[in-house]
Design a protein around this motif. Structure first.
Motif, PDB file in Angstrom:
ATOM      1  N   ARG A  95       0.849  -1.186   0.000  1.00  0.00           N
ATOM      2  CA  ARG A  95       0.000   0.000   0.000  1.00  0.00           C
ATOM      3  C   ARG A  95       0.880   1.228   0.000  1.00  0.00           C
ATOM      4  O   ARG A  95       2.020   1.194   0.487  1.00  0.00           O
ATOM      5  CB  ARG A  95      -0.910   0.017   1.234  1.00  0.00           C
ATOM      6  N   PRO A  96       0.373   2.358  -0.531  1.00  0.00           N
ATOM      7  CA  PRO A  96       1.169   3.594  -0.509  1.00  0.00           C
ATOM      8  C   PRO A  96       1.621   3.977   0.892  1.00  0.00           C
ATOM      9  O   PRO A  96       2.715   4.508   1.065  1.00  0.00           O
ATOM     10  CB  PRO A  96       0.203   4.630  -1.102  1.00  0.00           C
ATOM     11  N   LEU A  97       0.762   3.716   1.886  1.00  0.00           N
ATOM     12  CA  LEU A  97       1.117   4.050   3.265  1.00  0.00           C
ATOM     13  C   LEU A  97       2.415   3.363   3.680  1.00  0.00           C
ATOM     14  O   LEU A  97       3.257   3.955   4.369  1.00  0.00           O
ATOM     15  CB  LEU A  97      -0.022   3.637   4.194  1.00  0.00           C
ATOM     16  N   MET A  98       2.593   2.103   3.290  1.00  0.00           N
ATOM     17  CA  MET A  98       3.819   1.372   3.618  1.00  0.00           C
ATOM     18  C   MET A  98       5.035   2.047   2.980  1.00  0.00           C
ATOM     19  O   MET A  98       6.088   2.191   3.612  1.00  0.00           O
ATOM     20  CB  MET A  98       3.717  -0.067   3.119  1.00  0.00           C
ATOM     21  N   ALA A  99       4.889   2.416   1.711  1.00  0.00           N
ATOM     22  CA  ALA A  99       6.006   3.042   0.996  1.00  0.00           C
ATOM     23  C   ALA A  99       6.391   4.360   1.644  1.00  0.00           C
ATOM     24  O   ALA A  99       7.581   4.669   1.807  1.00  0.00           O
ATOM     25  CB  ALA A  99       5.629   3.251  -0.471  1.00  0.00           C
ATOM     26  N   ARG A 100       5.385   5.164   2.022  1.00  0.00           N
ATOM     27  CA  ARG A 100       5.701   6.448   2.667  1.00  0.00           C
ATOM     28  C   ARG A 100       6.356   6.238   4.022  1.00  0.00           C
ATOM     29  O   ARG A 100       7.258   6.989   4.421  1.00  0.00           O
ATOM     30  CB  ARG A 100       4.423   7.284   2.806  1.00  0.00           C
ATOM     31  N   ALA A 101       5.907   5.206   4.755  1.00  0.00           N
ATOM     32  CA  ALA A 101       6.518   4.932   6.064  1.00  0.00           C
ATOM     33  C   ALA A 101       7.980   4.541   5.914  1.00  0.00           C
ATOM     34  O   ALA A 101       8.843   4.980   6.699  1.00  0.00           O
ATOM     35  CB  ALA A 101       5.737   3.823   6.776  1.00  0.00           C
ATOM     36  N   GLU A 102       8.285   3.708   4.929  1.00  0.00           N
ATOM     37  CA  GLU A 102       9.682   3.326   4.669  1.00  0.00           C
ATOM     38  C   GLU A 102      10.508   4.561   4.299  1.00  0.00           C
ATOM     39  O   GLU A 102      11.636   4.735   4.766  1.00  0.00           O
ATOM     40  CB  GLU A 102       9.748   2.303   3.533  1.00  0.00           C
ATOM     41  N   ALA A 103       9.945   5.422   3.459  1.00  0.00           N
ATOM     42  CA  ALA A 103      10.692   6.590   2.988  1.00  0.00           C
ATOM     43  C   ALA A 103      10.955   7.583   4.111  1.00  0.00           C
ATOM     44  O   ALA A 103      12.048   8.156   4.205  1.00  0.00           O
ATOM     45  CB  ALA A 103       9.926   7.263   1.849  1.00  0.00           C
ATOM     46  N   ASN A 104       9.962   7.818   4.965  1.00  0.00           N
ATOM     47  CA  ASN A 104      10.154   8.768   6.066  1.00  0.00           C
ATOM     48  C   ASN A 104      11.185   8.266   7.068  1.00  0.00           C
ATOM     49  O   ASN A 104      12.007   9.037   7.567  1.00  0.00           O
ATOM     50  CB  ASN A 104       8.818   9.016   6.763  1.00  0.00           C
ATOM     51  N   LEU A 105      11.144   6.977   7.358  1.00  0.00           N
ATOM     52  CA  LEU A 105      12.157   6.412   8.251  1.00  0.00           C
ATOM     53  C   LEU A 105      13.535   6.514   7.611  1.00  0.00           C
ATOM     54  O   LEU A 105      14.525   6.866   8.274  1.00  0.00           O
ATOM     55  CB  LEU A 105      11.816   4.961   8.563  1.00  0.00           C
ATOM     56  N   ALA A 106      13.616   6.240   6.311  1.00  0.00           N
ATOM     57  CA  ALA A 106      14.897   6.316   5.604  1.00  0.00           C
ATOM     58  C   ALA A 106      15.473   7.722   5.633  1.00  0.00           C
ATOM     59  O   ALA A 106      16.682   7.911   5.826  1.00  0.00           O
ATOM     60  CB  ALA A 106      14.720   5.855   4.155  1.00  0.00           C
ATOM     61  N   THR A 107      14.623   8.724   5.444  1.00  0.00           N
ATOM     62  CA  THR A 107      15.100  10.113   5.445  1.00  0.00           C
ATOM     63  C   THR A 107      15.701  10.489   6.788  1.00  0.00           C
ATOM     64  O   THR A 107      16.742  11.153   6.860  1.00  0.00           O
ATOM     65  CB  THR A 107      13.944  11.064   5.099  1.00  0.00           C
ATOM     66  N   THR A 108      15.058  10.057   7.859  1.00  0.00           N
ATOM     67  CA  THR A 108      15.589  10.354   9.192  1.00  0.00           C
ATOM     68  C   THR A 108      16.921   9.648   9.429  1.00  0.00           C
ATOM     69  O   THR A 108      17.857  10.223   9.987  1.00  0.00           O
ATOM     70  CB  THR A 108      14.561   9.942  10.263  1.00  0.00           C
ATOM     71  N   LEU A 109      17.016   8.399   8.991  1.00  0.00           N
ATOM     72  CA  LEU A 109      18.281   7.672   9.114  1.00  0.00           C
ATOM     73  C   LEU A 109      19.371   8.350   8.286  1.00  0.00           C
ATOM     74  O   LEU A 109      20.535   8.414   8.706  1.00  0.00           O
ATOM     75  CB  LEU A 109      18.092   6.233   8.643  1.00  0.00           C
ATOM     76  N   LEU A 110      18.998   8.873   7.118  1.00  0.00           N
ATOM     77  CA  LEU A 110      19.968   9.582   6.276  1.00  0.00           C
ATOM     78  C   LEU A 110      20.495  10.820   6.994  1.00  0.00           C
ATOM     79  O   LEU A 110      21.704  11.068   7.031  1.00  0.00           O
ATOM     80  CB  LEU A 110      19.298   9.969   4.956  1.00  0.00           C
TER      81      LEU A 110
END
Length: 876
Positions: free
Chosen positions: A576-591
């Motif tokens: 679902r799009p929600l999953m993709a956005r959750a992965e991306a937001n977590l990734a940005t913070t880790l970056l």
């Protein structure tokens, strides 16, 4: 001849060879026994390698009634062992050492290699371990081990045997060292214990939990099979060889065998596709099928029957679906269905009728169901349960009806308004969708003045559309009245949505504290609503997590974003799009925290989800690709980063036009172009990005300041120092006012200002570098990247003032920090060459210095400021 057959039998499967083998196997299994035997003999004579693989795969299907293929496999295994005995340096003898480990005994041997029990040999401490010596040689495995060891070390779970060490033996063979687990492999355990279905489901559920824990750490097993699971003496499940399949798969040496077990391997794995979590989900499904079937007869008791066979079959069918998109989305959802099966609840993989649900209830409440106590008690219990469920259902139904009514009303009114606005246009045929939307937003307030509730709802929807388009200035005019009203709207959920949308606007406008307050209010309302709202809660936590991240509260941000990711993964069994956005937001913070490798994996997960949803060119997917390009650039993969950014910009230009997201991609591309001294093209992208930020976000925002800071880099590279200083001053002012003086972006602007001041007032710069370094250290992990840049610039300053020992120490600190951060490319080379240069006190240029300088020139350009400085530091 037998030795040759054994060697060719283990040849590595290339994608083309896999396709051929699949086709031959299909043909073979359709043949009667006699013709199948003849066909196998023909294959063995004409193409020994292909024939050997077809024999192995056919045996794994369990369809060889004659036993010929099993015998063939035994012959191949015997031939392989005979070949090892016949050669030199066969099995390791007890007492032999590999690195820090001493061999105590041979445990097993097979096509992949040998497994030994080993003990720690360096005297540091006592420890037993399992040492796997891989057949074949690989120059890449040691490098891969070093790279992956940190990730694999994070697999701290009682159900996972850790990868402890690895290296290369004297004869060039790679070896891996893992926890020694006392117990029986799953196949032996099944054969000796004859477990009940309840025991099997317990063991399988524990295995799922271990795999799920690994997936949360972004590690895929890739080779789940009975021999890779052990049951300890305490009855606990432990998975072996985690990460080994990926290490062998990524090894480029053709002699290193790929870990592949056909019966438990996903179809896409047999066709050479990269490993993914879907591999393990399929492997677990195949394992469950093996455990609960009568095959093989000598391993699983044939008398086992389940009263919920249909549910069990449905779980297996979903987990082993040929199309990965049809499988369980996560191992957690598979484990949840197993738990439902164990606890007599309806599973999610199959719809249960009313009668089945009643029977399941009866199993969960045996005493009440069998004894009944009295008819009165039964009625009371039933009525009470129904009443409670009815109350909850009524509350949730009211919310659902409110949302449905809102959607219908809004659709009708927006359609009417679009038509009215369109009919008033002088050029109806050529009006664009965006122009129609803008004009509708302008008149919405006036046309709906007498219906406050509907006006608020329409404005809320228009505001959400503007946010999706990246036009935060337009969104603010729609949402500000809704979010600032302390009196809740007609429906609390709508008020929560408006507050969370306004929090996003505040965020992009640089009003971080104000946005956080709005997000907290929206979350409070949402969490107070009856019923479960995991999707909305995940979205709200992502909004607050981003705000916390930019306030510098990175730990709290990660807590919110990791919780949001877990909620998103539980919403549905499908992507679902929600999953993709959750992965991306977590990734940005880790970056932003400097954790590049973990960030890259989460961005790649988000990208894979968007592709699975067939929305690879959506605005969100393009933002993920642009962010992944930023990670790739920092890892040193600048060519890939540049191509990604160019692709993103081209698609955005074609499909969406100017937006804040487009400007962000142009900003990142311009920084790469400056590094390569392509100044004119960089300037074109920078000016467009700056103007776009001014239009869609605002002139006094962090986005606009970021554009100013990179414009300063451009002018500095061109040696236009006055213009550079002007842009730096503006950026520093905005960043400090909007984000605070200790925010990493503010510290970055301050470093640029000190570097410029070092040219005009060098005597004061040393103290300024020291103060900035102190502030960067106080920030913690997010300040490391800034601290590395400070150390490099400060080292040059100290060298120019004759303090060569201090300069060398700072250069070493810069290099160490950039290595810790995992930086690559020109950033790492710059630190390496600075440390090498100052190691000699700048008195002479070693061969290594010259090699590094040549590499830096290739990674950047001869005109790059760093290259110019090292070429002639006295003049620079």
């Amino acid at each position: 001849m037998k030795g040759r057959a054994a060697r060719t039998a283990m040849a590595r499967l290339t994608p083309a060879r896999r396709q051929l083998i699949d086709r031959l196997l299909d043909q073979l299994l359709d043949l009667p026994e006699k013709q199948r035997r003849q066909r196998l003999e023909q294959l063995a004579g004409r193409a020994p390698r292909i024939g050997a693989w077809v024999k192995r795969l056919a045996a794994a299907t369990g369809q060889d009634d004659s036993g010929l293929l099993d015998a063939t496999l035994r012959d191949l295994a015997e031939d392989a062992l005979n070949h090892r005995h016949a050669g030199s340096n066969n099995f390791l003898a007890p007492g032999e050492r590999l690195g820090r480990w001493r061999i105590t005994e041979l445990v097993a041997a097979g096509g992949m290699g040998e497994v030994y029990r080993a003990e720690r040999a360096d005297g540091a401490f006592e420890m037993q371990a399992a040492l796997k010596l891989i057949r074949g040689q690989s120059d890449d495995l040691a490098r891969l081990l070093k790279h992956e060891r940190q990730t694999l070390a994070q697999l701290s779970h009682p159900g996972i045997a850790r990868l402890l060490d690895g290296g290369i033996s004297k004869d060039g063979r790679p070896f891996l060292v893992m926890d020694w687990i006392d117990g029986q492999t799953l196949d032996v355990w099944c054969r000796t214990r004859q477990p009940s279905l309840a025991e099997i489901l317990r063991v399988f559920h524990e295995a799922c939990q271990a795999v799920a824990a690994a997936h949360r750490a972004l590690v895929v097993h890739g080779d789940i099979k009975p021999t890779n699971l052990k049951i300890t003496r305490e009855g606990r499940v432990c998975l072996l060889d985690f990460g080994v399949s990926q290490l062998l798969e990524h090894s480029h040496d053709a002699q290193t065998p790929r870990a592949l077990t056909p019966r438990f391997a996903a179809p896409e794995a047999l066709h050479g596709q990269p490993a993914s979590t879907a591999f393990d989900i399929y492997g677990l499904g195949a394992l469950l099928q093996w455990l609960t079937s009568a095959q093989p007869a000598e391993t699983i008791p044939t008398h086992r029957k389940s009263s919920r066979e249909r549910d069990l079959d449905a779980i297996i069918k979903r987990a082993t679906a040929h199309d990965p998109a049809l499988r369980y989305a996560t191992v957690d959802t598979l484990a949840d269905d197993i738990q439902r099966l164990q606890s007599n609840h309806p599973i999610r993989a199959r719809h249960a009728g009313l009668g089945e649900r009643w029977l399941l209830w009866a199993r969960r409440h045996v005493v009440a169901a069998i004894l009944g106590v009295t008819t009165l008690i039964s009625i009371v219990v039933g009525v009470t349960a129904v009443a409670w469920q009815a109350r909850m259902a009524a509350v949730e139904r009211d919310i659902a009806q409110a949302e449905a009514a809102r959607a219908n009303t809004l659709r009708e009114h927006l359609t009417l308004m679009f038509r009215e606005v369109g009919s008033l246009s002088e050029d109806t045929e050529n009006i664009t969708a965006r122009e129609l939307l803008d004009r509708t937003a302008d008149v919405a307030g006036d046309w709906l003045a007498e219906d406050a509730s509907l006006r608020h709802q329409v404005k809320g929807v228009l505001g959400e559309i503007m946010i999706a388009l990246g036009d935060y200035s337009a969104a603010e005019s729609m949402l500000s009245g809704l979010a600032s009203d302390d009196t809740p709207a007609d429906y609390p959920l709508l008020h929560s949505i408006a507050l969370l949308d306004m929090a996003q606007v505040d965020h992009r406008k640089g009003r971080i504290q104000q946005g956080l307050e709005a997000a907290n209010r929206g979350l409070t309302i949402l969490e107070a609503l009856p019923g479960a709202h995991p999707a909305r809660l995940s979205d709200a936590l992502q909004i607050r997590g981003r705000l916390l991240r930019d306030m510098g509260q990175r730990d709290k941000a990660l807590t919110d974003l990791e919780r949001a990711r877990r909620l998103a993964l539980r919403v549905s069994a499908k992507p679902r799009p929600l999953m993709a956005r959750a992965e991306a937001n977590l990734a940005t913070t880790l970056l932003l925290n400097g954790n590049l490798n973990r960030a890259a994996k989460h961005f790649e997960a988000a990208e894979a989800l968007w592709l699975a949803l067939e929305r690879g060119d959506s605005s969100d997917a393009l933002a993920v690709s642009a962010n992944l390009a930023s990670v790739k650039s920092q890892l040193g993969l600048t060519d890939e980063a540049e191509q990604r950014l160019r692709d993103v910009i081209a698609v955005r230009q074609q499909k969406y036009g100017p937006s804040g997201a487009m400007a962000a991609a142009q900003l990142n591309l311009s920084r790469l172009l400056i590094m390569r001294a392509q100044y004119d093209e960089a300037e074109r992208h920078l000016v467009r990005a700056r103007d776009t930020f001014e239009r869609f976000v605002g002139k006094d925002t962090p986005d606009y300041a970021a554009a100013a800071l990179i414009l300063a880099e451009l002018h500095e590279a061109r040696e236009e120092h006055e213009q550079a200083l002007e842009h730096i001053s503006l950026a520093q002012q905005i960043m400090t006012e909007r984000l605070g003086p200790s925010h990493p972006y503010s510290l970055q602007a301050r470093l640029a200002a000190i570097r410029m001041a070092d040219r005009s007032s060098p005597d004061d710069a040393g103290e300024q570098y020291a103060a900035l370094a102190s502030d960067a250290r106080s920030v913690g992990e997010p300040g490391k990247a800034i601290l590395a840049g400070i150390a490099c610039d400060w080292a040059r300053h100290e060298y120019s003032h004759g303090r060569k020992d201090d300069a060398q120490q700072l250069a070493e600190e810069c290099l160490d920090l950039r290595r810790q951060l995992g930086l690559g490319g020109w950033r790492l080379t710059e630190a390496e060459i600075l440390a090498e240069f100052l190691h000699t006190g700048g008195r002479e240029k070693s061969d290594r210095f010259k090699q590094l300088l040549e590499r830096l020139g290739q990674q950047t350009a001869p005109q790059h400021p760093a290259v110019r400085w090292f070429s002639n530091p006295a003049e620079a």
